[in-house]
Design a protein around this motif. Structure first.
Motif, mmCIF file in Angstrom:
data_model
loop_
_atom_site.group_PDB
_atom_site.id
_atom_site.type_symbol
_atom_site.label_atom_id
_atom_site.label_comp_id
_atom_site.label_asym_id
_atom_site.label_seq_id
_atom_site.Cartn_x
_atom_site.Cartn_y
_atom_site.Cartn_z
ATOM 1 N N TYR A 48 1.988 16.312 -8.818
ATOM 2 C CA TYR A 48 2.610 16.849 -10.024
ATOM 3 C C TYR A 48 1.931 16.417 -11.318
ATOM 4 N N GLY A 49 0.862 15.641 -11.212
ATOM 5 C CA GLY A 49 0.043 15.340 -12.370
ATOM 6 C C GLY A 49 0.414 14.129 -13.190
ATOM 7 N N LYS A 50 1.550 13.501 -12.897
ATOM 8 C CA LYS A 50 1.981 12.353 -13.706
ATOM 9 C C LYS A 50 3.167 11.688 -13.033
ATOM 10 N N LEU A 51 3.716 10.660 -13.693
ATOM 11 C CA LEU A 51 4.943 10.002 -13.250
ATOM 12 C C LEU A 51 5.770 9.635 -14.480
ATOM 13 N N ASP A 52 7.062 9.923 -14.438
ATOM 14 C CA ASP A 52 7.961 9.586 -15.541
ATOM 15 C C ASP A 52 9.071 8.622 -15.147
ATOM 16 N N VAL A 53 9.461 8.663 -13.873
ATOM 17 C CA VAL A 53 10.619 7.886 -13.423
ATOM 18 C C VAL A 53 10.348 7.278 -12.052
ATOM 19 N N MET A 54 10.665 6.000 -11.910
ATOM 20 C CA MET A 54 10.640 5.339 -10.601
ATOM 21 C C MET A 54 12.055 4.840 -10.307
ATOM 22 N N ASP A 81 0.821 -1.210 0.000
ATOM 23 C CA ASP A 81 0.000 0.000 0.000
ATOM 24 C C ASP A 81 0.857 1.264 0.000
ATOM 25 N N ASP A 82 1.995 1.220 0.700
ATOM 26 C CA ASP A 82 2.876 2.386 0.738
ATOM 27 C C ASP A 82 3.499 2.654 -0.623
ATOM 28 N N VAL A 83 3.876 1.604 -1.332
ATOM 29 C CA VAL A 83 4.452 1.789 -2.670
ATOM 30 C C VAL A 83 3.407 2.359 -3.616
ATOM 31 N N ALA A 84 2.213 1.806 -3.573
ATOM 32 C CA ALA A 84 1.122 2.348 -4.397
ATOM 33 C C ALA A 84 0.865 3.805 -4.037
ATOM 34 N N GLY A 85 0.967 4.127 -2.743
ATOM 35 C CA GLY A 85 0.742 5.483 -2.293
ATOM 36 C C GLY A 85 1.755 6.475 -2.826
ATOM 37 N N LEU A 86 2.983 6.036 -3.059
ATOM 38 C CA LEU A 86 3.995 6.919 -3.635
ATOM 39 C C LEU A 86 3.592 7.343 -5.045
ATOM 40 N N VAL A 87 3.103 6.388 -5.820
ATOM 41 C CA VAL A 87 2.655 6.710 -7.183
ATOM 42 C C VAL A 87 1.462 7.653 -7.127
ATOM 43 N N ASP A 88 0.522 7.375 -6.230
ATOM 44 C CA ASP A 88 -0.628 8.268 -6.076
ATOM 45 C C ASP A 88 -0.171 9.678 -5.706
ATOM 46 N N ALA A 89 0.822 9.777 -4.831
ATOM 47 C CA ALA A 89 1.316 11.086 -4.396
ATOM 48 C C ALA A 89 1.952 11.848 -5.544
ATOM 49 N N ALA A 90 2.675 11.138 -6.412
ATOM 50 C CA ALA A 90 3.290 11.797 -7.566
ATOM 51 C C ALA A 90 2.226 12.380 -8.486
ATOM 52 N N VAL A 91 1.189 11.601 -8.743
ATOM 53 C CA VAL A 91 0.126 12.058 -9.642
ATOM 54 C C VAL A 91 -0.659 13.205 -9.010
#
Length: 284
Positions: A79-85, A66-76
């Motif tokens: 900042y509206g999107k994600l380009d790099v993990m 859930d925490d990893v998924a939450g990082l992606v949610d936080a990026a979106v």
């Protein structure tokens, strides 16, 4: 060459200190917005505050899905999107020989260094596919995952899995424009070497200085590495300059993997013995 990451949004796990902190700062210097994922709240908040609107700290235990998924949610959300993990999180532990290794230690090593990397791929790739923009996934392995003699069985086994994850991801995700690459650091002198020992800040500094002094002559380039030595290649792999590179593991080790023998484990033990022999001032 400035602003290689202009307009990009990145997540960097383990971003509050060491290699992660250097990478966060380098990404921001090159124009990226960064989500700093870590469990070191004070350090993470301080770093985000220093970097202003270009960074946000999010508490995240990368062994927790859930925490990893939450990082992606936080990026979106931020900042509206994600380009790099950048799957970089790690933690110190007391090494264990095979004859003494516990299943508890093995499970923790695999959760931190393997499960977290798979989960980082899983949720970053879902977002990349949703955006239909492609993306770059970077993961931190180690020379311990490529050669013997750099770490114990738990750490080495876990780090050896990381390049395999990237190869599988390259096959499965390449058609979506998603790249996955690995950085395998050599000896990068950071406080992670002393954190588990409970040393005071003064003695930690002494230990690292002595470790660097004794290790540098064993390195082909005549010095040990620093966090910025990893941050630079991470910027490259995150940027469009590496757009045709995927499934690759890059040793960033001052040439150490080109030689057939290293003494780092022995040197580490020598410095630890010196420490115990009398120059430790206090424990935190």
């Amino acid at each position: 060459m400035a602003n290689l990451l202009d307009g990009k949004v990145a997540i960097i796990t383990g971003g509050a200190s060491g290699i992660g902190q250097a990478s966060v700062e380098a990404f921001v210097d090159h124009g990226a917005k960064v989500i700093i994922g870590d469990i070191q709240d004070e350090l993470g908040e301080s770093l985000a505050k220093k970097l202003g609107d270009s960074a946000r700290y999010v508490h995240a235990d990368v062994t927790n899905e859930d925490d990893v998924a939450g990082l992606v949610d936080a990026a979106v959300e931020s900042y509206g999107k994600l380009d790099v993990m950048f799957n970089n999180a790690g933690a110190p532990s007391a090494p264990s020989p095979i004859v003494d290794v516990s299943t508890e230690y093995l499970d923790k090593a695999l959760a931190l260094f393997v499960r977290s990397v798979v989960l980082g791929h899983k949720y970053a790739a879902r977002q990349f596919k949703k955006q239909a923009t492609g993306g770059s996934i970077i993961s931190t392995s180690s020379l311990a995952g490529l050669q013997g003699g750099w770490g114990d069985v738990g750490y080495s086994t876990a780090k050896a899995a990381v390049p395999s994850i990237a190869r599988v991801a390259t096959i499965e995700l390449g058609k979506f424009g998603i790249r996955s690459n690995v950085i395998a650091p050599g000896i990068i002198v950071t406080p992670i070497f002393t954190r588990y020992a409970g040393l005071s800040e003064e003695d930690s500094g002494k230990f690292l200085e002595r470790l660097e002094e004794k290790s540098k002559d064993e390195q082909p380039l005549g010095r040990t590495g620093v966090p910025n030595d990893i941050a630079g290649p991470a910027v490259f792999l995150a940027s469009d300059l590496s757009s045709f590179i995927s499934g690759v593991t890059i040793p960033v080790d001052g040439g150490s993997s080109s030689v057939t023998f290293n003494r780092f484990d022995a040197i580490f033990g020598e410095v630890a013995a010196e420490m115990e022999a009398g120059w430790v001032s206090a424990r935190s």
